[in-house]
Scaffold this motif. Structure first.
Motif, PDB file in Angstrom:
ATOM      1  N   CYS A  52      -4.194  -4.453   2.944  1.00 55.57           N
ATOM      2  CA  CYS A  52      -5.470  -4.338   3.668  1.00 55.57           C
ATOM      3  C   CYS A  52      -6.297  -3.178   3.131  1.00 55.57           C
ATOM      4  N   LYS A  95     -11.150  -6.163   7.912  1.00 58.01           N
ATOM      5  CA  LYS A  95     -10.177  -5.066   7.883  1.00 58.01           C
ATOM      6  C   LYS A  95      -9.863  -4.603   9.306  1.00 58.01           C
ATOM      7  N   LEU A 123      -7.665  -7.187  11.140  1.00 59.87           N
ATOM      8  CA  LEU A 123      -6.284  -7.120  10.665  1.00 59.87           C
ATOM      9  C   LEU A 123      -5.577  -5.892  11.226  1.00 59.87           C
ATOM     10  N   VAL A 125      -2.821 -11.795   5.228  1.00 59.43           N
ATOM     11  CA  VAL A 125      -3.008 -11.138   3.930  1.00 59.43           C
ATOM     12  C   VAL A 125      -2.520 -12.054   2.813  1.00 59.43           C
TER      13      VAL A 125
END
Length: 193
Positions: free
Chosen positions: A157, A167, A170, A183
């Protein structure tokens, strides 16, 4: 953006942040790093007010250097994630917040179908080494945890050129296996290009 276990080098020159770093060094305490939703990192008169996303990461100072008055170069390591419960801006512009710490990622072994993400990251490190890039200039550091879903997903990330919103999404995921699966999908799409 800072992920748990990640590295963040910063150039500090605003008085509010210089004061913050001095206090953190003196107290041995971390500070919070959260992404901006609106506004600017540097105070600009007449600019829109700063608005932050609600989940961030504690930053632990690992190195600080003051090469000249009014400038600090610092290196931070990401700690625990947190959720902002209430925030307020101090008169000199520094934001403070009441936060709730979020649980650390539980250790989850990387399943066989996602081991390619570990191999690809190892290959990237081998490429940097072969190109003569010194390890102290790499954006990630050991200990290498190739069989840990959270660690592996977080490193990717940090490295992938993703929109801030992706981002952030995640980072906010509580399940490290799901984070690594997403990912892995991003890496597969990138390979197909």
């Amino acid at each position: 953006m800072l992920y748990p276990g990640g590295l963040l080098p910063l150039r500090i020159f605003e008085v509010r942040y210089l004061d913050l770093v001095r206090q953190c060094r003196r107290d041995g305490s971390p500070f919070g790093v959260v992404a901006l939703h609106q506004g600017s990192e540097v105070r600009v008169p007449g600019a829109p007010a700063e608005e932050f996303l609600q989940v961030g990461t504690l930053a632990h100072l690992r190195h600080a250097d003051a090469p000249q008055p009014g400038l600090m170069l610092i290196a931070c390591e990401g700690g625990q994630r947190f959720r902002i419960q209430a925030a307020r801006q101090l008169p000199h512009g520094l934001w403070t917040a009441d936060v709730a710490l979020l649980p650390d990622d539980p250790p989850v072994a990387v399943p066989e179908d996602l081991r390619s993400a570990a191999r690809a990251l190892q290959q990237l490190l081998d490429d940097w080494r072969a190109r003569g890039i010194p390890e102290d200039r790499w954006p990630l550091r050991p200990p290498w945890r190739w069989d840990d879903c959270g660690w592996l997903a977080n490193r990717w990330c940090e490295l992938l050129a993703l929109p801030l919103a992706v981002k952030q999404q995640l980072m906010e995921l509580d399940n490290p296996l799901v984070r690594l699966e997403l990912v892995g999908d991003l890496l597969a799409r990138q390979d197909r290009r």
